[in-house]
Design an enzyme around this catalytic site. Structure first.
Site, PDB file in Angstrom:
ATOM      1  N   GLN A  73       0.823  -1.211   0.000  1.00 45.70           N
ATOM      2  CA  GLN A  73       0.000   0.000   0.000  1.00 45.70           C
ATOM      3  C   GLN A  73       0.858   1.263   0.000  1.00 45.70           C
ATOM      4  O   GLN A  73       0.470   2.302   0.542  1.00 45.70           O
ATOM      5  CB  GLN A  73      -0.946  -0.012   1.210  1.00 45.70           C
ATOM      6  N   SER A  74       2.018   1.193  -0.629  1.00 44.85           N
ATOM      7  CA  SER A  74       2.956   2.312  -0.643  1.00 44.85           C
ATOM      8  C   SER A  74       2.383   3.538  -1.348  1.00 44.85           C
ATOM      9  O   SER A  74       2.006   3.486  -2.527  1.00 44.85           O
ATOM     10  CB  SER A  74       4.246   1.883  -1.352  1.00 44.85           C
ATOM     11  N   ASN A  75       2.343   4.667  -0.628  1.00 44.23           N
ATOM     12  CA  ASN A  75       1.975   5.936  -1.247  1.00 44.23           C
ATOM     13  C   ASN A  75       3.057   6.382  -2.235  1.00 44.23           C
ATOM     14  O   ASN A  75       2.749   6.962  -3.282  1.00 44.23           O
ATOM     15  CB  ASN A  75       1.780   7.006  -0.174  1.00 44.23           C
TER      16      ASN A  75
END
Length: 326
Positions: A73-75
């Site tokens: 879920q890396s921004n």
């Protein structure tokens, strides 16, 4: 040094948070929020400031493919994909997990796909420890005829941190009398840049569990941005909001998210900005931040990641208020 490439419009807004300030026992004009969640590219977030410099270096190197790493879920991965789409560059994201991870994709993974990024699934492992895998991916891309450029985990390097030297200068121009700037510490580059602009005494970082030694990480990134370097023990970093670990919901973080949403209508995420707000609340309780001191909370974005965090979604939905029809 490479020239940055503009990916958004600056400055971002600086807004008061009087109801939250009052709820925390501060004066109504003590607490402000720097809205880097409202950066225009790709759903917004702090990584865009770093990517302006890093993508500028990639274009100068005549790269045609951006490669980077992160959590599922890396921004940062999502915004790298958006930057590539904006500039017509291919993007390969090196993420932990297997191809089965895409079956129930949500949050940032959905946006990664919409932006046209490809994912190399790296199996098990901490997202901060996949640099070797990413370098292998770059070598394979080169053998296939591509011109890859490897962007570091979180976009955090002395070059990327220059984006938050500029961000710190924006804050100082908007609130010249600022006493504290509170920020999440993930890969470290955001705090490093702010420290380079504002000094160690005015920046309070809140460790999120993404790196093993946040003080050493931030000091190494900030050192090249200052005339005399930065000592790790000179940094203000709280480590009390990590809880059970990176990505695991911590109860004070959920409470901080609820309080901020209920008083100001502002949404935080459970991994970064929620932890930073929990750290700010703890700092007020500990009197590290006091009434009458002008405090800025840096909102680093991350809303898409909230919808990919199953425990937070479940806890929030089960707490929905009910009422009888009028």
């Amino acid at each position: 040094m490479s020239e940055k490439i503009a990916l958004s419009t600056w400055p971002t807004p600086m807004e008061p948070m009087p109801r939250l300030a009052a709820a925390l026992g501060l004066h109504e004009d003590d607490l402000w929020i720097k809205r880097d969640d409202l950066i225009g590219l790709g759903g917004g977030g702090n990584k865009v400031r770093k990517l302006e410099w890093l993508v500028g270096a990639a274009v100068e190197a005549r790269a045609d493919t951006l490669v980077t790493t992160g959590a599922q879920q890396s921004n940062h991965a999502r915004l790298t994909a958006a930057a590539g789409a904006r500039l017509g560059l291919d993007v390969v994201l090196v993420l932990p997990g297997t191809s089965d991870s895409a079956a129930n994709a949500s949050g940032n993974l959905v946006l990664d796909s919409l932006f046209g990024a490809r994912v190399f699934w790296a199996g098990d492992g901490h997202p901060g420890g996949m640099a070797d895998v990413a370098e292998d991916v770059c070598r394979q891309l080169s053998r296939d005829g591509a011109r890859p450029y490897l962007i570091p985990f979180g976009g955090s390097s002395p070059l990327g941190a220059r984006g938050y030297v500029e961000g710190g200068e924006e804050i100082r121009s908007q609130l010249p009398d600022v006493d504290h700037v509170v920020v999440a510490v993930g890969s470290g580059g955001t705090m490093a840049g702010l420290t380079g602009a504002l000094g160690e005494e005015r920046v309070l970082g809140v460790h999120c569990g993404a790196v093993a030694d946040p003080a050493a990480t931030v000091a190494a990134l900030a050192g090249p941005l200052t005339p005399h370097g930065i000592a790790p023990d000179s940094l203000r970093i709280r480590t009390d909001q990590v809880g059970a670990g990176y990505g695991v919901l911590h109860e004070p973080v959920l409470e901080a998210m609820r309080t901020t949403a209920a008083t100001e209508g502002i949404v935080l995420d459970p991994v970064y900005s929620g932890r930073a707000m929990a750290g700010l609340i703890a700092a007020v309780r500990d009197r590290d931040i006091r009434r009458g001191e002008r405090t800025v909370f840096l909102h680093t974005g991350g809303l898409p990641g909230l919808f990919g965090h199953a425990e937070t979604v479940h806890r929030s939905v089960t707490a929905l208020h009910s009422c009888d029809p009028v």
